[in-house]
Design a protein around this motif. Structure first.
Motif: not given
Length: 621
Positions: A480-487
């Motif tokens: 369950e990969t949770v990736s936070q996208q960079q602004l």
């Protein structure tokens, strides 16, 4: 009784010697390239297949060898550079034909093509496991061309202990970097599996540093140039603000030979004293020119450790040279006593009137010994009668405070509105402290908290490593990969060695939540990071991750994702010197003891310990 001591055959003796000289494919590359440099080559090409396991080909345009020299070069103790014992103390060359060729030929299938510049016909030699298969005249280009195939084919134990191709290629690239830095007047090319890694022309040292370690590295360099009767020091050092928290760009060279020297490294670090960020290491590329007889290069089989005759004096010169270069480029604050012109002193305004010196009032009746009498005796608080007025005011203050608490007490807990009249305010306060957790940070490195048996000491960085590691492993287990996208995505360049290493772990980083794209030409862009990471600079995490993987003794091929998770946890953990808030400390402790193995970090280091109360009692006896 028969004799038991016997002379070893050359094939066995050469394999034993190869165990000291040839440790991995990078060792073969180092020996062959250094031989090419000694042969006067201006162009050296290195071609690898499977990181050198299958093929190592080194070709040069040097002076070449005759048919007799070509055959003698593979004999033990054969050399063209040493005639007598005194020559050992005046060595200026890197290697010599025959020093390592016998060891290489004992553990590989070797083919040699060589031709001298004044000859039309060259020589071909084929040796397999120290056995000469063929020697004949041939037509080939001038210079020398070595092809080393199937390294350690007849020593399966050593071949088994070779690491993954990415790891072995990393070591080859490191050796090529060291040789290329010391010989900027020679062009090098490095090709791996038909992919060009390096294409270096004949450059100056500064430009070569930029090609090897990234375009931005040359903008942060400060030149060093010192000439003395004992040693000449040249090269470049990095600016303190661009220092990194890991090793990787620290190089010493003596007479164009790379060396490791921890004593001289301390001299450089002392020159940067008080101007470096905490736990940072500056980059430096320093070249020493000394008399060959003043050094001993034969104290280590790989000749990377060198003994100096005047180490203490050179240590002082290194520190002074680096310090002087930092001062010249306004990195170290300094006072210029040779500035032109005089110091301007402002004049008083015209309407200031008469200027008088300040007046000082003196009390002639002051006696300092009268003040000391007030503190000569300790007051007896037990027998001192209380001040009824102050006690009256304190009871009133507490009565108002207790009444205010009673009014604000919630209705869900009616029993807490009434306070036992026999219980004093001090006892209530003591019980409240006992029920709450008491912890604080010490030296911005350790967390101290009392427990029933004594005092618990927690290493904050190792504790955070353990927490992050178990979080990463949970992500891997559940997918369950949770990736936070960079602004604003981060674009960065790496040197070829680091770029190749990052490509080898991109798939594992993607599973952990990183979104990193390869743009080609050793450029990458970070579009997303794991959601569990709270780091303002993803680039610092990637750089620390690469340095940790390079310094790790484990092989990424085995348990790859677990190793990457451990390295990423070490790279992302809070560093020493970080001041934590009380809420952060409590959260760290709660998360640590929720881990399955809270006592040890991913690398096996101890996270916490308990100092028993008996230990304090012994100290205070």
């Amino acid at each position: 009784m028969p004799d038991i001591i016997q002379l070893l055959p050359d094939s066995v003796a050469n394999q034993i010697a190869a165990g000291e000289v040839i440790q991995r494919p990078a060792s073969v590359v180092k020996e062959l390239v250094e031989n090419a440099i000694d042969a006067g080559a201006s162009q050296i090409k290195i071609n690898l297949k499977d990181a050198g396991r299958t093929l190592i080909q080194v070709s040069d345009n040097g002076c070449g060898m005759s048919d007799t020299d070509a055959r003698m070069a593979f004999e033990r103790h054969a050399t063209s550079k040493i005639k007598e014992a005194n020559d050992l103390f005046e060595i200026r060359t890197m290697g010599f034909r025959g020093e390592a060729l016998a060891s290489i030929a004992a553990i590989a299938d070797v083919e040699l093509h060589t031709c001298q510049h004044d000859q039309e016909i060259g020589t071909f030699i084929h040796i397999n496991g120290s056995k000469v298969i063929k020697q004949e005249a041939t037509s080939c280009a001038c210079g020398t061309n070595f092809m080393v195939k199937n390294l350690f084919f007849n020593v399966p134990a050593r071949r088994k202990f070779l690491k993954a191709n990415s790891t072995e290629l990393k070591h080859v690239i490191t050796e090529v970097q060291r040789i290329a830095l010391a010989n900027s007047d020679i062009s090098f090319s490095l090709i791996h599996n038909q992919q060009t890694i390096y294409e270096l022309g004949q450059d100056n040292i500064r430009k070569r540093i930029g090609i090897l370690f990234g375009k931005n590295s040359t903008q942060n360099l400060i030149p060093v140039n010192t000439e003395t009767s004992l040693v000449n020091i040249t090269g470049y050092i990095g600016q303190p603000k661009h220092a990194r928290k890991t090793f990787g760009e620290q190089f010493f060279f003596v007479n164009k030979r790379y060396m490791r020297h921890s004593f001289f490294h301390k001299a450089v670090m002392q020159a940067y004293e008080k101007i470096l960020p905490p736990d940072s290491i500056p980059s430096y590329f320093l070249f020493f020119e000394v008399k060959p007889e003043s050094i001993d290069i034969n104290i280590h089989p790989t000749k990377t450790e060198i003994k100096f005759e005047s180490e203490s004096a050179i240590w002082q010169m290194i520190r002074a040279s680096v310090r002087e270069s930092l001062g010249r480029h306004n990195v170290v604050p300094s006072i210029d006593f040779d500035q032109a012109g005089s110091i301007e002193i402002p004049l008083p305004p015209k309407n200031a009137g008469e200027i008088r010196p300040p007046e000082i009032e003196i009390d002639p009746t002051y006696n300092p010994f009268e003040e000391e009498k007030k503190f000569t005796s300790i007051p007896d608080f037990a027998n001192t009668p209380p001040d009824n007025k102050k006690a009256q005011y304190w009871e009133k203050l507490y009565r108002d405070f207790a009444q205010e608490e009673e009014e604000e007490a919630p209705e869900e807990f009616p029993n807490e509105k009434h306070i036992n009249q026999e219980q004093s305010p001090l006892e209530i306060k003591h019980e409240e402290q006992h029920n709450s957790r008491t912890c604080f940070q010490f030296k911005n490195k350790y967390i101290l908290t009392p427990v029933k048996s004594g005092l618990m000491v927690i290493d904050q960085k190792r504790a955070h490593e353990r927490i992050l590691f178990e979080n990463f492993m949970a992500v891997i287990a559940t997918n369950e990969t949770v990736s936070q996208q960079q602004l604003f995505p981060h674009t960065f360049d790496l040197n070829p060695a680091d770029a190749e290493l990052l490509r080898s772990v991109l798939d594992d980083l993607k599973v952990l939540g990183f979104d990193i794209r390869d743009f080609g030409n050793n450029s990458f862009i970070i579009n997303g990071t794991p959601g569990m990471l709270d780091n303002s600079s993803p680039l610092e995490v990637i750089e620390s991750l690469l340095e940790d993987i390079k310094s790790s003794a484990t092989d990424l091929k085995e348990k790859a994702r677990e190793n990457v998770a451990a390295s990423l946890a070490r790279a992302s953990a809070i560093s020493y010197g970080y001041a934590m808030k009380l809420e952060e400390i409590n959260q760290l402790i709660d998360q640590l003891f929720a881990c399955s193995t809270p006592n040890f970090s991913p690398s096996g280091k101890q996270v916490l310990t308990i100092m028993p109360i008996e230990h304090f009692e012994k100290l205070l006896k």
